[in-house]
Write a protein that holds these residues in place. Structure first.
Motif, short mmCIF file in Angstrom:
data_model
loop_
_atom_site.label_atom_id
_atom_site.label_comp_id
_atom_site.label_asym_id
_atom_site.label_seq_id
_atom_site.Cartn_x
_atom_site.Cartn_y
_atom_site.Cartn_z
N ALA A 1 43.25 35.29 33.96
CA ALA A 1 44.45 34.50 34.23
C ALA A 1 44.67 33.48 33.12
CB ALA A 1 44.32 33.81 35.57
N ALA B 1 46.31 35.14 30.17
CA ALA B 1 47.72 35.41 30.45
C ALA B 1 48.55 34.13 30.36
CB ALA B 1 47.88 36.05 31.82
N GLU C 1 55.44 42.45 31.22
CA GLU C 1 54.40 42.32 32.25
C GLU C 1 54.15 40.86 32.61
OE1 GLU C 1 49.68 43.30 32.70
OE2 GLU C 1 50.90 44.70 31.53
N ASP C 2 54.13 39.99 31.59
CA ASP C 2 53.94 38.56 31.84
C ASP C 2 55.14 37.98 32.58
OD1 ASP C 2 51.46 38.53 30.60
OD2 ASP C 2 52.26 37.86 28.66
N ARG D 1 57.11 39.51 34.60
CA ARG D 1 57.06 40.00 35.98
C ARG D 1 56.02 39.20 36.77
NH1 ARG D 1 57.78 44.65 34.75
NH2 ARG D 1 55.71 45.28 34.10
N ALA D 2 54.90 38.91 36.15
CA ALA D 2 53.85 38.14 36.84
C ALA D 2 54.34 36.73 37.16
CB ALA D 2 52.60 38.08 35.97
N VAL D 3 55.04 36.11 36.23
CA VAL D 3 55.58 34.77 36.47
C VAL D 3 56.59 34.81 37.61
CG1 VAL D 3 57.01 32.93 35.49
CG2 VAL D 3 55.17 33.93 34.13
N ASP E 1 56.89 37.04 40.00
CA ASP E 1 56.20 37.34 41.27
C ASP E 1 55.52 36.08 41.81
OD1 ASP E 1 57.00 39.96 41.10
OD2 ASP E 1 55.05 40.73 40.44
N GLY E 2 54.90 35.31 40.92
CA GLY E 2 54.24 34.08 41.34
C GLY E 2 55.21 33.08 41.92
#
Length: 127
Positions: free
Chosen positions: A3, A6, A23-24, A26-28, A30-31
């Motif tokens: 983490a 990232a 991808e990053d 999308r992760a942000v 989603d968070g």
């Protein structure tokens, strides 16, 4: 990928004005969607820190005439001592600090590695 790695990549991209890797991004996103806006902005950590301060002062400094000033003094001393000598790297509070004011100090700094002034602490306490 950790983490921390990232987060480092995301910070570098944002600081440099570069687009995020999909991808990053999308992760942000989603968070942010999974939590509250407070969590996304780190405000829940601030609320948790403030509650630790309130409880710590109520438990350990209730007889102090100026509890905010005393807490500031203790926090500053701890931050420049044991915290810098390695306690900041620990994932759990050292056993010797449990059920002492030092546990509160450790938890406060673990949430936000920054000392507070007595004025800020008085605002947290609403006094």
């Amino acid at each position: 990928m950790t983490a921390a790695a990232a987060i480092g990549r995301i910070a570098e991209a944002l600081e440099g004005g570069q687009p995020l890797d999909p991808e990053d991004a999308r992760a942000v996103l989603d968070g942010i969607r999974a939590g509250s806006v407070d969590q996304a902005l780190g405000l829940s950590r601030t609320r948790e820190r403030n509650e630790i301060i309130r409880r710590g002062i109520a438990r350990f400094l209730k007889n102090e005439s100026a509890p905010a000033d005393r807490f500031e003094q203790l926090l500053t001393r701890y931050a420049s001592g044991a915290w810098l000598r390695g306690e900041r790297e620990l994932s759990e509070c050292p056993r010797r600090n449990v059920d002492k004011i030092e546990e509160c100090l450790w938890r406060v700094l673990k949430l936000r590695d920054r000392c507070l002034t007595a004025r800020q602490i008085r605002r947290i306490l609403d006094i």
